[in-house]
Scaffold this motif. Structure first.
Motif, mmCIF file in Angstrom:
data_model
loop_
_atom_site.group_PDB
_atom_site.id
_atom_site.type_symbol
_atom_site.label_atom_id
_atom_site.label_comp_id
_atom_site.label_asym_id
_atom_site.label_seq_id
_atom_site.Cartn_x
_atom_site.Cartn_y
_atom_site.Cartn_z
ATOM 1 N N ASP A 1 4.959 -3.578 0.841
ATOM 2 C CA ASP A 1 5.186 -4.847 0.143
ATOM 3 C C ASP A 1 4.654 -6.026 0.959
ATOM 4 O OD1 ASP A 1 6.489 -3.332 -1.790
ATOM 5 O OD2 ASP A 1 8.363 -4.469 -1.696
ATOM 6 N N ASP A 2 4.908 -6.008 2.266
ATOM 7 C CA ASP A 2 4.444 -7.102 3.131
ATOM 8 C C ASP A 2 2.919 -7.203 3.108
ATOM 9 O OD1 ASP A 2 7.057 -7.749 3.999
ATOM 10 O OD2 ASP A 2 6.937 -6.266 5.618
ATOM 11 N N HIS A 3 2.246 -6.063 3.219
ATOM 12 C CA HIS A 3 0.781 -6.069 3.232
ATOM 13 C C HIS A 3 0.221 -6.503 1.874
ATOM 14 C CE1 HIS A 3 0.615 -4.571 7.244
ATOM 15 N NE2 HIS A 3 1.226 -3.461 6.935
ATOM 16 N N ARG B 1 1.758 -8.502 -0.231
ATOM 17 C CA ARG B 1 1.999 -9.944 -0.336
ATOM 18 C C ARG B 1 0.942 -10.736 0.448
ATOM 19 N NH1 ARG B 1 7.659 -8.484 -0.632
ATOM 20 N NH2 ARG B 1 8.281 -8.964 -2.770
ATOM 21 N N MET C 1 5.599 -3.603 9.494
ATOM 22 C CA MET C 1 5.497 -4.226 8.178
ATOM 23 C C MET C 1 5.438 -3.142 7.099
ATOM 24 S SD MET C 1 2.918 -7.435 8.885
ATOM 25 C CE MET C 1 3.179 -8.169 7.295
#
Length: 144
Positions: free
Chosen positions: A4-6, A8, A1
């Protein structure tokens, strides 16, 4: 991940408490070590406990050398006089803090990030700021 994923994920956590945190903003915090989420938290009803406190408690020793993703700058001082979130982040051994938005509150307003940097933590500001900023459109930070 990715970062950005974390972030979000932290934003999604913060959304769950919108309108429930009293005068405090709803903040999301995700702590990642070795690619795995080891702690997460969101500001609770009435504004306490803070997201960082919960995530750090959950992460425990796994926080050493980890990355914390915060939707809003950590407090540099607490109105209650207890350890601020920035103090707790430093004490935990977190290595890097990624923050979406700054906080104009007199309890944060650059104080939290300054403490982190002074302690040698890598601090990055502005990741997904526009997306996270929508969480704080109605937030009225305390000022002196």
């Amino acid at each position: 991940m990715t970062d950005d994923d974390h972030m979000r994920a932290a934003i999604a956590l913060a959304r769950t408490q919108l309108g429930k945190t009293g005068l405090n903003p709803s903040v999301g915090c995700v702590i990642v070590a070795g690619g795995a989420v080891v702690g997460q938290g969101v500001t609770q009803a009435g504004g306490r406990p803070h997201a960082e406190e919960q995530a750090l408690d959950q992460a425990g020793e796994a926080a050493r050398g980890a990355v914390a993703y915060l939707t809003l700058e950590p407090c540099g001082q607490r109105s209650t006089g207890t350890a601020s979130c920035s103090e707790r982040l430093v004490a935990s051994g977190i290595a890097r803090v990624v923050i979406a938005c700054t906080d104009a509150s007199t309890y944060a307003s650059g104080r939290g990030t300054e403490r982190l940097r002074t302690a040698g933590l890598k601090v990055e500001l502005g990741l997904l700021e526009t997306e996270a900023g929508s969480l704080y459109a109605d937030y009225q930070p305390p000022r002196t």
